[in-house]
Design an enzyme around this catalytic site. Structure first.
Site, PDB file in Angstrom:
ATOM      1  N   VAL A 110      -4.876  -6.052   5.336  1.00  0.00           N
ATOM      2  CA  VAL A 110      -5.365  -6.738   6.539  1.00  0.00           C
ATOM      3  C   VAL A 110      -4.945  -5.952   7.783  1.00  0.00           C
ATOM      4  O   VAL A 110      -3.759  -5.653   7.974  1.00  0.00           O
ATOM      5  CB  VAL A 110      -4.836  -8.180   6.604  1.00  0.00           C
ATOM      6  CG1 VAL A 110      -5.244  -8.843   7.909  1.00  0.00           C
ATOM      7  CG2 VAL A 110      -5.375  -8.983   5.423  1.00  0.00           C
ATOM      8  N   ALA A 111      -5.928  -5.632   8.617  1.00  0.00           N
ATOM      9  CA  ALA A 111      -5.666  -4.745   9.756  1.00  0.00           C
ATOM     10  C   ALA A 111      -5.035  -5.442  10.952  1.00  0.00           C
ATOM     11  O   ALA A 111      -4.595  -4.773  11.888  1.00  0.00           O
ATOM     12  CB  ALA A 111      -6.971  -4.074  10.184  1.00  0.00           C
TER      13      ALA A 111
ATOM     14  N   GLU B 274       0.354   0.954  21.417  1.00  0.00           N
ATOM     15  CA  GLU B 274       1.115   1.551  20.318  1.00  0.00           C
ATOM     16  C   GLU B 274       1.664   2.943  20.610  1.00  0.00           C
ATOM     17  O   GLU B 274       2.440   3.480  19.816  1.00  0.00           O
ATOM     18  CB  GLU B 274       0.271   1.588  19.035  1.00  0.00           C
ATOM     19  CG  GLU B 274      -0.838   2.622  19.010  1.00  0.00           C
ATOM     20  CD  GLU B 274      -2.144   2.131  19.612  1.00  0.00           C
ATOM     21  OE1 GLU B 274      -3.160   2.846  19.482  1.00  0.00           O
ATOM     22  OE2 GLU B 274      -2.150   1.034  20.228  1.00  0.00           O
TER      23      GLU B 274
ATOM     24  N   HIS C 204      -5.283   2.191  18.371  1.00  0.00           N
ATOM     25  CA  HIS C 204      -5.265   2.803  17.034  1.00  0.00           C
ATOM     26  C   HIS C 204      -6.486   3.702  16.845  1.00  0.00           C
ATOM     27  O   HIS C 204      -7.303   3.516  15.934  1.00  0.00           O
ATOM     28  CB  HIS C 204      -5.224   1.718  15.951  1.00  0.00           C
ATOM     29  CG  HIS C 204      -4.021   0.831  16.031  1.00  0.00           C
ATOM     30  ND1 HIS C 204      -2.744   1.286  15.761  1.00  0.00           N
ATOM     31  CD2 HIS C 204      -3.893  -0.479  16.359  1.00  0.00           C
ATOM     32  CE1 HIS C 204      -1.882   0.292  15.907  1.00  0.00           C
ATOM     33  NE2 HIS C 204      -2.546  -0.780  16.289  1.00  0.00           N
TER      34      HIS C 204
ATOM     35  N   SER D 107      12.511  10.676   0.596  1.00  0.00           N
ATOM     36  CA  SER D 107      11.095  10.668   0.250  1.00  0.00           C
ATOM     37  C   SER D 107      10.586  12.063  -0.087  1.00  0.00           C
ATOM     38  O   SER D 107      10.526  12.950   0.768  1.00  0.00           O
ATOM     39  CB  SER D 107      10.280  10.088   1.409  1.00  0.00           C
ATOM     40  OG  SER D 107       8.916  10.014   1.067  1.00  0.00           O
TER      41      SER D 107
ATOM     42  N   ASP E  16      12.617   7.159   3.003  1.00  0.00           N
ATOM     43  CA  ASP E  16      12.448   7.754   4.328  1.00  0.00           C
ATOM     44  C   ASP E  16      12.710   9.249   4.209  1.00  0.00           C
ATOM     45  O   ASP E  16      13.397   9.695   3.281  1.00  0.00           O
ATOM     46  CB  ASP E  16      13.406   7.124   5.356  1.00  0.00           C
ATOM     47  CG  ASP E  16      12.872   7.222   6.779  1.00  0.00           C
ATOM     48  OD1 ASP E  16      12.260   6.243   7.250  1.00  0.00           O
ATOM     49  OD2 ASP E  16      13.042   8.284   7.398  1.00  0.00           O
TER      50      ASP E  16
ATOM     51  N   LYS F  89      -6.272  -6.736  20.421  1.00  0.00           N
ATOM     52  CA  LYS F  89      -6.821  -5.789  19.464  1.00  0.00           C
ATOM     53  C   LYS F  89      -7.778  -4.816  20.123  1.00  0.00           C
ATOM     54  O   LYS F  89      -8.245  -5.020  21.250  1.00  0.00           O
ATOM     55  CB  LYS F  89      -7.538  -6.535  18.332  1.00  0.00           C
ATOM     56  CG  LYS F  89      -6.597  -7.245  17.380  1.00  0.00           C
ATOM     57  CD  LYS F  89      -5.551  -6.308  16.789  1.00  0.00           C
ATOM     58  CE  LYS F  89      -6.131  -5.267  15.859  1.00  0.00           C
ATOM     59  NZ  LYS F  89      -5.085  -4.327  15.344  1.00  0.00           N
TER      60      LYS F  89
ATOM     61  N   ASP G  89      -3.812   0.016  10.106  1.00  0.00           N
ATOM     62  CA  ASP G  89      -4.340   0.225  11.460  1.00  0.00           C
ATOM     63  C   ASP G  89      -4.467   1.708  11.784  1.00  0.00           C
ATOM     64  O   ASP G  89      -5.294   2.101  12.620  1.00  0.00           O
ATOM     65  CB  ASP G  89      -3.431  -0.434  12.504  1.00  0.00           C
ATOM     66  CG  ASP G  89      -3.809  -1.889  12.753  1.00  0.00           C
ATOM     67  OD1 ASP G  89      -4.998  -2.213  12.658  1.00  0.00           O
ATOM     68  OD2 ASP G  89      -2.908  -2.697  13.040  1.00  0.00           O
TER      69      ASP G  89
ATOM     70  N   ARG H  61      -4.776 -14.358  18.663  1.00  0.00           N
ATOM     71  CA  ARG H  61      -3.874 -13.953  19.727  1.00  0.00           C
ATOM     72  C   ARG H  61      -4.651 -13.808  21.033  1.00  0.00           C
ATOM     73  O   ARG H  61      -5.880 -13.720  21.036  1.00  0.00           O
ATOM     74  CB  ARG H  61      -3.190 -12.621  19.369  1.00  0.00           C
ATOM     75  CG  ARG H  61      -2.145 -12.733  18.280  1.00  0.00           C
ATOM     76  CD  ARG H  61      -1.572 -11.380  17.877  1.00  0.00           C
ATOM     77  NE  ARG H  61      -2.561 -10.576  17.157  1.00  0.00           N
ATOM     78  CZ  ARG H  61      -2.321  -9.352  16.692  1.00  0.00           C
ATOM     79  NH1 ARG H  61      -1.139  -8.781  16.894  1.00  0.00           N
ATOM     80  NH2 ARG H  61      -3.249  -8.685  16.044  1.00  0.00           N
TER      81      ARG H  61
ATOM     82  N   LEU I  43       4.784   5.475   9.660  1.00  0.00           N
ATOM     83  CA  LEU I  43       4.153   5.594  10.974  1.00  0.00           C
ATOM     84  C   LEU I  43       4.392   6.975  11.549  1.00  0.00           C
ATOM     85  O   LEU I  43       5.532   7.438  11.622  1.00  0.00           O
ATOM     86  CB  LEU I  43       4.705   4.540  11.946  1.00  0.00           C
ATOM     87  CG  LEU I  43       4.227   4.672  13.401  1.00  0.00           C
ATOM     88  CD1 LEU I  43       2.746   4.306  13.503  1.00  0.00           C
ATOM     89  CD2 LEU I  43       5.049   3.790  14.331  1.00  0.00           C
TER      90      LEU I  43
ATOM     91  N   TYR J  94      -3.991  -2.677  22.223  1.00  0.00           N
ATOM     92  CA  TYR J  94      -3.838  -1.806  21.061  1.00  0.00           C
ATOM     93  C   TYR J  94      -5.162  -1.076  20.843  1.00  0.00           C
ATOM     94  O   TYR J  94      -6.237  -1.670  20.944  1.00  0.00           O
ATOM     95  CB  TYR J  94      -3.500  -2.609  19.805  1.00  0.00           C
ATOM     96  CG  TYR J  94      -2.090  -3.129  19.756  1.00  0.00           C
ATOM     97  CD1 TYR J  94      -0.997  -2.256  19.720  1.00  0.00           C
ATOM     98  CD2 TYR J  94      -1.828  -4.496  19.735  1.00  0.00           C
ATOM     99  CE1 TYR J  94       0.303  -2.727  19.672  1.00  0.00           C
ATOM    100  CE2 TYR J  94      -0.532  -4.983  19.676  1.00  0.00           C
ATOM    101  CZ  TYR J  94       0.537  -4.092  19.644  1.00  0.00           C
ATOM    102  OH  TYR J  94       1.816  -4.569  19.598  1.00  0.00           O
TER     103      TYR J  94
ATOM    104  N   MET K 166      -2.464  -8.121  10.646  1.00  0.00           N
ATOM    105  CA  MET K 166      -1.586  -9.068   9.957  1.00  0.00           C
ATOM    106  C   MET K 166      -0.922 -10.068  10.900  1.00  0.00           C
ATOM    107  O   MET K 166      -0.888 -11.262  10.622  1.00  0.00           O
ATOM    108  CB  MET K 166      -0.525  -8.312   9.156  1.00  0.00           C
ATOM    109  CG  MET K 166      -1.047  -7.660   7.897  1.00  0.00           C
ATOM    110  SD  MET K 166       0.228  -6.745   7.012  1.00  0.00           S
ATOM    111  CE  MET K 166       1.313  -8.091   6.516  1.00  0.00           C
TER     112      MET K 166
END
Length: 372
Positions: free
Chosen positions: A298-299, A118, A96, A220, A198, A75, A270, A15, A240, A94, A301
């Site tokens: 995979v951090a 984010e 994180h 949940s 949820d 990233k 992430d 990206r 999240l 981003y 994706m």
């Protein structure tokens, strides 16, 4: 303003922070954009397209970081990139930070103004710069999970949707937000048996109204999660807490009791991951096995579908980038409370409370850090 777009250097990350169309918009506002050579080549955005849009092509990241007043990335900056940042420079990407104390320390040491995609908000409390990548990751999670269920990947050897006379796989989606909804769409479309969790009864009601009998909605709790996870073939971690570390909903003990060859896909990686056995992986080596359970963590994706992701991301990041360039960081942040929510660090001060709480560091409210 002089804006820099370096080439991403994270594993298999193709990206790019700005498309040629975004560069053209910046140029129309009177700004100059420096793009690193071949920054967009992996997604067929060649240097000629950037030059036609008004960008200057720069050979090295060092020159971009040295000259640019604002760095626009995708990233989080890697350690060597963090060390090139300087006081007064804007970093827009981003971040994180919650599960990454080393990056936090380096950003604070640099003195830069770090704005995280984010944590930027909208009027409804949503996260508009995270949403497009959450949509991509949610859809990809089912693709990745279905592939990981194949025998050759260590999985149970199951076809997600089954065939006539053979039951479909059982899919559990932990979290009914943007990632969860997109995972549900894909799982339902492939014919899986799907349950979604949820903690919001209202959210579960909305999902039930939208998807109807195609899904099972579950409130949940530790007990309900354990019951469904132990019976699942594929579990999607889609929880999240904005800006904070993800809660560990699936314990190591639960993983040890899951079915042999079942699969965990941790989209929350992430933010540290929502399975106790999670550790970040890469597109080059995406899975590992713990207690006979396949983990896909995979951090980045969305980087696997980098062209789609880049254009989707630029659609939402560009308006804020223009505001930062047109007004300067301080004025743009003070004029827009939603952009202000994205400020994570400024001149050595940590300005996002969830990160400060997770890392037990001093917190300075964003307005105070800006001297408002």
């Amino acid at each position: 303003m002089l804006i820099g777009v370096p080439k991403e250097i994270k594993n298999h990350e193709y990206r790019v922070g700005m498309t040629p169309a975004s560069v053209r918009e910046m140029a129309a506002h009177g700004h100059q954009v420096l793009v690193q050579k071949n920054a967009g080549l992996g997604i067929d955005l060649g240097d000629d397209l950037y030059q036609a849009a008004g960008a200057d092509i720069i050979k090295t990241p060092e020159e971009i970081f040295e000259r640019a007043e604002m760095i626009v990335k995708v990233k989080e900056p890697q350690p060597n990139e963090c060390r090139m940042l300087r006081e007064g420079q804007i970093l827009y990407t981003y971040l994180h930070l919650a599960p990454d104390p080393d990056q936090t320390r380096l950003l604070l040491e640099s003195g830069c103004t770090a704005i995280a995609y984010e944590t930027v908000t909208d009027r409804t409390g949503g996260l508009p710069l995270l949403a497009p990548m959450s949509e991509v990751a949610g859809r990809m999670s089912i693709q990745a999970g279905a592939h990981s269920l194949e025998i050759s990947q260590g999985g149970r050897g199951m076809l997600l949707g089954g065939v006539p006379g053979v039951p479909a796989a059982k899919v559990v989606v932990l979290g009914g937000g943007v990632v969860g909804v997109n995972a549900l769409r894909m799982a339902i479309g492939l014919g899986a048996q799907v349950a979604v969790f949820d903690k919001s009864p209202n959210r579960l009601k909305e999902l039930d109204m939208h998807f109807g009998a195609s899904i099972t909605t579950v409130y949940s709790t530790a007990e309900s999660v354990e019951e469904y996870v132990l019976d699942a073939d594929l579990v999607i971690g889609a929880v999240l807490v904005p800006g904070a570390a993800a809660p560990k909903l699936v314990t190591r003990d639960m993983v040890s009791r899951m079915k042999r060859g079942s699969v965990l896909v941790d989209v929350a990686i992430d933010q540290g991951g929502c399975f106790e056995t999670s550790k970040a992986t890469t597109h080059a080596d995406p899975t590992y096995i713990v207690d006979d359970v396949v983990h896909y963590c995979v951090a980045n994706m969305p980087g696997a579908v980098a062209r789609t992701s880049t254009f989707a991301l630029n659609n939402v990041t560009l308006p804020f980038a223009l505001a930062l360039a047109d007004k300067g960081a301080k004025q743009a942040l003070l004029d827009d409370p939603h952009l202000l929510a994205g400020l994570n660090a400024h001149q050595g001060m940590l300005t996002y409370k969830a990160v400060a709480d997770d890392q037990r560091l001093d917190y300075t409210p964003a307005k105070d850090a800006l001297g408002a």
